[in-house]
Every structure is written in structure tokens, then in C-alpha cells.
Design a protein around this motif. Structure first.
Motif, PDB file in Angstrom:
ATOM      1  N   ILE A   1       0.805  -1.219   0.000  1.00  0.00           N
ATOM      2  CA  ILE A   1       0.000   0.000   0.000  1.00  0.00           C
ATOM      3  C   ILE A   1       0.837   1.268   0.000  1.00  0.00           C
ATOM      4  N   SER A   2       2.110   1.179   0.388  1.00  0.00           N
ATOM      5  CA  SER A   2       2.952   2.374   0.424  1.00  0.00           C
ATOM      6  C   SER A   2       3.404   2.803  -0.970  1.00  0.00           C
ATOM      7  N   ASN A   3       3.088   2.006  -1.992  1.00  0.00           N
ATOM      8  CA  ASN A   3       3.442   2.364  -3.358  1.00  0.00           C
ATOM      9  C   ASN A   3       2.545   3.489  -3.874  1.00  0.00           C
ATOM     10  N   GLU A   4       2.930   4.035  -5.023  1.00  0.00           N
ATOM     11  CA  GLU A   4       2.216   5.184  -5.588  1.00  0.00           C
ATOM     12  C   GLU A   4       0.970   4.789  -6.389  1.00  0.00           C
ATOM     13  N   PHE A   5       0.932   3.608  -6.994  1.00  0.00           N
ATOM     14  CA  PHE A   5      -0.207   3.143  -7.797  1.00  0.00           C
ATOM     15  C   PHE A   5      -0.512   4.117  -8.941  1.00  0.00           C
TER      16      PHE A   5
ATOM     17  N   ALA B   1       7.698  -0.648   6.068  1.00  0.00           N
ATOM     18  CA  ALA B   1       7.703  -0.033   7.395  1.00  0.00           C
ATOM     19  C   ALA B   1       6.976   1.304   7.392  1.00  0.00           C
ATOM     20  N   CYS B   2       6.835   1.901   6.228  1.00  0.00           N
ATOM     21  CA  CYS B   2       6.251   3.235   6.142  1.00  0.00           C
ATOM     22  C   CYS B   2       4.773   3.239   6.510  1.00  0.00           C
ATOM     23  N   ALA B   3       4.326   4.372   7.058  1.00  0.00           N
ATOM     24  CA  ALA B   3       2.926   4.525   7.453  1.00  0.00           C
ATOM     25  C   ALA B   3       2.029   4.480   6.227  1.00  0.00           C
ATOM     26  N   PRO B   4       0.822   3.896   6.349  1.00  0.00           N
ATOM     27  CA  PRO B   4      -0.084   3.819   5.196  1.00  0.00           C
ATOM     28  C   PRO B   4      -0.509   5.190   4.678  1.00  0.00           C
ATOM     29  N   SER B   5      -0.375   6.215   5.512  1.00  0.00           N
ATOM     30  CA  SER B   5      -0.770   7.563   5.084  1.00  0.00           C
ATOM     31  C   SER B   5       0.284   8.227   4.200  1.00  0.00           C
ATOM     32  N   LYS B   6       1.481   7.635   4.102  1.00  0.00           N
ATOM     33  CA  LYS B   6       2.567   8.311   3.404  1.00  0.00           C
ATOM     34  C   LYS B   6       2.252   8.595   1.936  1.00  0.00           C
TER      35      LYS B   6
ATOM     36  N   CYS C   1       7.251   0.732  11.079  1.00  0.00           N
ATOM     37  CA  CYS C   1       7.161  -0.608  11.649  1.00  0.00           C
ATOM     38  C   CYS C   1       8.472  -1.382  11.468  1.00  0.00           C
ATOM     39  N   LYS C   2       9.148  -1.643  12.563  1.00  0.00           N
ATOM     40  CA  LYS C   2      10.447  -2.328  12.497  1.00  0.00           C
ATOM     41  C   LYS C   2      10.324  -3.742  11.945  1.00  0.00           C
ATOM     42  N   ILE C   3       9.283  -4.463  12.359  1.00  0.00           N
ATOM     43  CA  ILE C   3       9.188  -5.863  11.958  1.00  0.00           C
ATOM     44  C   ILE C   3       8.837  -5.999  10.479  1.00  0.00           C
ATOM     45  N   ASN C   4       8.034  -5.079   9.949  1.00  0.00           N
ATOM     46  CA  ASN C   4       7.745  -5.108   8.518  1.00  0.00           C
ATOM     47  C   ASN C   4       9.004  -4.867   7.697  1.00  0.00           C
ATOM     48  N   ALA C   5       9.867  -3.995   8.211  1.00  0.00           N
ATOM     49  CA  ALA C   5      11.128  -3.741   7.519  1.00  0.00           C
ATOM     50  C   ALA C   5      11.997  -4.995   7.478  1.00  0.00           C
ATOM     51  N   GLN C   6      11.874  -5.853   8.499  1.00  0.00           N
ATOM     52  CA  GLN C   6      12.623  -7.103   8.544  1.00  0.00           C
ATOM     53  C   GLN C   6      12.019  -8.159   7.626  1.00  0.00           C
ATOM     54  N   PHE C   7      10.694  -8.228   7.610  1.00  0.00           N
ATOM     55  CA  PHE C   7      10.009  -9.287   6.864  1.00  0.00           C
ATOM     56  C   PHE C   7      10.021  -9.066   5.358  1.00  0.00           C
TER      57      PHE C   7
END
Length: 441
Positions: A280-284, A420-425, A408-414
Motif C-alpha cells: 500500500i505504500s506504493n504510488e499506484f 515499514a512506512c505509514a499507510p498515510s505516506k 514498523c520495524k518488523i515489517n522492515a525485517q520481513f
């Protein structure tokens, strides 16, 4: 004097709209005035004083990134070491097999009574003495409903005051379970995930073979729970490339349950970034409008919610500059930390009693920080979460840092991208426009 790095500007019909993600100030400027001050760096105009007071301009010596770090450090340093909320997975086994599940490959184990006893003793030692919040998680936690029974009775015997939430797929949430949830478990809210309607739901969830037409079963269980007065949240997991499916599911649920006062519905993008699901953090760019903003606008159009639907029933205290919760519901209000797991008093418990900082890491031994039988270990896994470091180097120049504090640290790992970026970005400018629309009313 210099410009704040937390300014976000965009063109509007009569000039430039400027928002600061730290101070939450919003101002409309003429294009000429904006260019003079924020492009040509001319700070001699009389308007500069007001813009400074609103945080759009800061002193030359002010280090905004260091100020954010100080805020995060203060939260961690001043957090109580006693537990107020805890996530417990009585089992990681599940009767569904969703292709996107972050626990795939880590589903094993069921809590024993011995471990349950150790868990209760652990809570008795570390509980803060106030009402304890428990979230039953899995796997599918209702596969171990007897363990939930056992722990609930033990907590009552120990006079530990508690209330609980359950995250479940709903397949086992029948009338008997609902009765226990109300009378024994002290359930305050239940969350059920729906991915599609009808046969497509059955295909995506891919339940064990003994389950037939689980979609109809789950719908019936939801209906019964609502009739019994259970506060229920339905989470619609959606593939951002297929936002129309999410709208279809919402329409079906609203019609099926007649917009029950006990029912809340919210959207959640699937956490992944591959050929199957785009994060979801992509621009689409292939869409005229970002899929998340289109879902938010759909909800607003039909008077379902004013912003991100998962924020609609947030009952925490109003903030000084957000008395109506408008900024918070749109997820553009500053936060002092990136995640609850940063705080030293927050834990999740696996079926074998292992202690984790984050529920998304359950079952992955490398992220364990001790066990309820032996106590908390402030090891490398613990310190991975309990720190104030930013996730990405680019966070230091990101204008939404005050909102996500590094993400989100764990998303950055997975995952390998910017999960890790917020969905609002990706939709921050659209959200600011919605905020402007709200306050104008």
C-alpha cells in the motif's frame, strides 16, 4: 531562520496549502507569498512571525530530527515497567490457510496447562494493578478455547481485573463460544477478518477439508454474535490492486447486517510486496486515485466514517489540537513513538510461553525475549524493538516522520521494500485536503 523539514505543500485553487506534520498547523498562502518565503528564503516579510509561531519556520540552530529522537526517548524512558496490555496466543495452529498469512511456516504448538499456570504467575508478578487488557490471538485462538477458559478462571481466582479482545476468523465463534465470551472471558470486542464474499472467500481462506461453505457459517456466527450484543469489528483485508473487491465486501456486509450499532467495518491492506500483492505504500500510478484514498472517500460519501475506518472507535483522550479527532482519524496526527512494541512493558506470548515484543513475530524463535517460566530477557531481540532508532536512513529527511516516527520495524525485517512506512505516506496530500474539507465544515 530556516524552513521546517516537516512542511508539506500543494497547489490549491487560490494558491498553496501548507501543512506541518509536527505542529499540525494548516495555512493557505498566495503563490507569490509562498515563493517569496519558502522558495527564495526571504524571511523579512511581516507574515514570517506567524509562520514561525506555527512551526513552518524554525531557528537555524534547531535540529528537528534530534527533537523527534528526544520525544521517542522520553516515552521509552518514562514508560512503566508494569504490564497494562498483553497479547496471548493460546495456539498458533489455524483451520484456515490464507496465502498471505505472515505466520505461514511458523504455525505450531498449543499452550499446555503448565505453561498457562506459568503465564498467570508471570502476569500476577508484572501486572500494573489496574484493568489488564488481553488480546487473544493466534493462529486461530478459538481452536484452544479450553485454554482461554482455564486462564480466564485462574485470573479471576488471582483477583486480576481484566477485559479482553479476540482476533478470530469467526468459523468457531458459535453460540456456545459467544456465551462463554460474555460470561467467562470478559470479552469487550471481537475482530473477524473477511477477505471476499461467497465461494471466493472459501477459496482464499482455504479451510481444512472438514469445513464446508465456511463463508455461510461465519456470516451466521456474526449474526448471532451481534444479536447477543457483542461489539464486533470486521476487518476487510484487501489487495490494493483490487479495491473494488473491498467495496463489494463492504456493501454486502452493510446490507447483510443492516448497519448494526454493534458492528464496525474497516479496511486493511495486505502486508506484502510481490507479484501477487502490491504494498500500500506504493504510488499506484496506474490508477487515477490511490486505492486507499478511494476507500476512505467511499466511506465518507456513505456516512460510514470520516477517515481511516480502524480509527473511528478510538476512545482515547482528545488531543490539545485535535478536539474532534479529525487529524487522528485521518492518521496525520503526530505520534511520540513508532509502535507499541517500543515500550518496555508491552509483550506478546506464544503457546510455549516464549515472550515477544511484537505479535507479528510470534513463533519466530530469533525474536523471542525470554519465557514466562524464566522471565524477560533484555537480549538482542528485545533491544531490536526497545530502541528509538529510525528504520530507514531516508526517515531523516521524510516530512511525515512526526506521524510514523520511523515506522514498523518488523515489517522492515520481513519485507524488502518500504513496508515499514505509514499507510498515510503515499496519500498524505489527499488526507490533508480531506482535513481542510472537514475543518471548513
Amino acid at each position: 531562520m530556516k524552513k521546517s523539514i516537516f512542511n508539506i505543500s500543494q497547489s490549491i485553487e487560490n494558491g498553496i496549502l501548507l501543512y506541518n506534520t509536527f505542529t499540525t498547523s494548516l495555512v493557505e498562502l498566495s503563490e507569490e507569498l509562498y515563493k517569496t518565503i519558502f522558495v527564495k528564503d526571504d524571511f523579512s516579510l511581516p507574515e514570517v512571525s506567524s509562520l514561525y509561531n506555527m512551526g513552518f519556520l524554525v531557528d537555524d540552530t534547531h535540529d528537528e530530527i534530534k527533537a523527534m529522537e528526544n520525544i521517542r526517548c522520553d516515552v521509552v524512558k518514562n514508560s512503566s515497567e508494569k504490564i497494562a496490555n498483553i497479547i496471548i496466543a493460546p495456539t498458533l495452529e489455524c483451520n484456515a490457510h490464507c496465502f498471505y498469512c505472515f505466520e505461514n511456516g511458523y504455525r505450531k504448538g498449543r499452550m499446555t496447562q503448565e505453561t498457562a499456570d506459568a503465564l498467570v504467575a508471570f502476569l500476577e508478578e508484572h501486572w500494573n494493578g489496574k484493568k489488564l487488557g488481553i488480546t487473544w490471538f493466534g493462529g486461530e485462538p478459538l481452536l484452544a478455547s479450553d485454554i482461554i477458559d482455564y486462564i480466564s478462571k485462574k485470573l479471576t481466582e488471582k483477583k486480576i481485573v481484566y477485559g479482553c479482545k479476540i482476533t478470530t476468523n469467526g468459523s468457531l465463534f458459535d453460540k456456545d463460544i459467544v456465551k462463554k465470551a460474555i460470561n467467562l472471558w470478559h470479552v469487550e470486542k471481537v475482530q473477524i477478518t473477511i477477505d471476499a464474499v461467497g465461494d471466493e472467500y472459501n477459496r482464499i481462506k482455504n479451510y481444512d477439508k472438514q469445513y464446508k461453505d465456511v463463508f455461510s457459517l461465519v456470516m451466521q456466527n456474526i449474526q448471532n454474535a451481534l444479536l447477543q450484543g457483542i461489539n464486533l469489528k470486521i476487518r476487510i483485508n484487501f489487495d490494493p490492486n483490487k479495491q473494488n473487491k473491498a467495496l463489494e465486501i463492504m456493501n454486502y456486509l452493510l446490507e447483510r447486517f443492516d448497519n448494526s450499532t454493534h458492528l464496525k467495518i474497516y479496511f486493511a491492506p495486505i502486508d506484502a510486496d510481490d507479484e501477487i500483492v502490491k504494498n500500500i505504500s506504493n504510488e499506484f500510478e496506474e490508477y487515477e486515485e490511490h486505492p486507499y484514498i478511494s476507500l476512505i472517500k467511499f466511506g465518507r460519501k456513505h456516512h460510514l466514517y470520516r477517515g481511516f475506518p480502524d480509527m473511528e472507535d478510538d476512545t482515547s483522550a482528545d488531543h490539545e489540537y485535535d478536539a474532534h479527532g479529525l487529524l487522528k482519524k485521518l492518521k496525520i496526527y503526530p505520534s511520540p513513538i513508532n509502535c507499541y512494541a517500543t515500550c518496555p512493558n508491552v509483550f506478546s506470548i506464544a503457546p510455549n510461553g516464549d515472550i515477544y515484543k511484537c505479535h507479528r513475530a510470534l513463533g519466530r524463535k530469533e525474536y523471542a525475549s525470554g519465557n514466562v517460566k524464566t522471565g524477560i530477557e533484555e537480549n538482542a531481540a528485545y533491544k531490536f524493538f526497545c530502541n528509538t532508532r529510525l528504520t530507514y536512513e531516508e526517515c531523516k529527511v521524510c516530512p511525515i516522520l512526526p506521524i510514523c516516527q520511523g515506522g514498523c520495524k518488523i515489517n522492515a525485517q520481513f519485507y524488502s521494500g518500504k513496508e515499514a512506512c505509514a499507510p498515510s505516506k503515499a496519500i498524505i496530500k489527499d488526507l490533508i485536503l480531506l482535513y481542510r474539507e472537514d475543518i471548513s465544515k
